[in-house]
Design an enzyme around this catalytic site. Structure first.
Site, mmCIF file in Angstrom:
data_model
loop_
_atom_site.group_PDB
_atom_site.id
_atom_site.type_symbol
_atom_site.label_atom_id
_atom_site.label_comp_id
_atom_site.label_asym_id
_atom_site.label_seq_id
_atom_site.Cartn_x
_atom_site.Cartn_y
_atom_site.Cartn_z
ATOM 1 N N GLY A 32 0.810 -1.218 0.000
ATOM 2 C CA GLY A 32 0.000 0.000 0.000
ATOM 3 C C GLY A 32 0.838 1.259 0.000
ATOM 4 N N ASP A 34 2.694 2.490 2.273
ATOM 5 C CA ASP A 34 4.019 2.242 2.858
ATOM 6 C C ASP A 34 5.016 1.828 1.763
ATOM 7 O OD1 ASP A 34 5.948 1.853 4.798
ATOM 8 O OD2 ASP A 34 5.044 0.050 5.654
ATOM 9 N N TYR A 121 -5.695 -2.662 6.434
ATOM 10 C CA TYR A 121 -6.127 -2.773 7.827
ATOM 11 C C TYR A 121 -7.646 -2.695 8.016
ATOM 12 C CZ TYR A 121 -1.339 -2.796 9.724
ATOM 13 O OH TYR A 121 -0.055 -3.122 10.058
#
Ligand code: ADP
Length: 171
Positions: A32, A34, A121
């Site tokens: 993602g 990151d 998440y």
């Protein structure tokens, strides 16, 4: 006076003092946003992150921005959504609070957040956007940060943030 706005963009391209990364607790990179930030910042970022010794959920740590336009990256660890009864809302709020505190400490004038926790998440986007907007606005009064950008990756996410920003003005 802090201005809050939502844009649709790749956060790695933004010309702001600080971008926030939705990291995992190892701080050693992931998927993602990151992954995108690590690719754009270059390999020095993971070396810097290794020295930080990880990060707790709801907390934040800072590194340089390396190859990014942004001078600094604040790495915050959002909660994994587990139905909403495991303190997820408080932990997400804490990500925004800690990130603003760190940005404030280094005298940042502009800051961009991704939609923390709403990807892998699984945090519901409407809830997450409202928490982001209300938390940042609460801190705005005693802040020297002039501009906070909520950086959305999709058009539907941008609409959710725009609604949260306008609802919040009424509340
Ligand atoms: P988390 O593990 O905290 O859910 P993700 O990276 O999976 O983090 O997702 C967080 C948000 O970041 C999602 O809304 C996702 O669409 C968005 N995102 C992914 N890549 C980028 C990017 N390059 N710039 C901005 N937002 C991004």
């Amino acid at each position: 006076m802090m201005v809050l706005r939502a844009v649709r963009a790749d956060i790695t391209t933004l010309d702001v003092d600080v971008i926030v990364n939705a990291a995992n607790s190892s701080l050693l990179g992931g998927g993602g946003v990151d992954g995108a930030i690590h690719r754009a910042a270059g390999p020095d970022l993971v070396h810097a992150c290794r020295l930080l010794g990880g990060c707790k959920t709801g907390d934040a740590k800072m590194t340089a921005g390396f190859r990014l336009k942004a001078q600094y990256i604040i790495h915050t660890v959002g909660p994994v959504w587990r139905g909403g009864t495991h303190g997820e809302r408080e932990l997400l709020e804490s990500c925004y609070v800690r990130s603003i505190e760190l940005a404030q400490d280094i005298g940042a004038r502009s800051l961009a957040f991704p939609a923390i926790s709403t990807g892998i998440y699984g945090f519901p986007i409407r809830d997450a956007a409202m928490i982001a907007v209300t938390t940042v606005r609460k801190l705005a009064k005693r802040s020297t940060i002039g501009e906070v950008i909520f950086c959305c990756f999709s058009e539907p996410d941008l609409r959710v943030y725009e609604t949260a920003l306008s609802d919040e003005e009424i509340n």
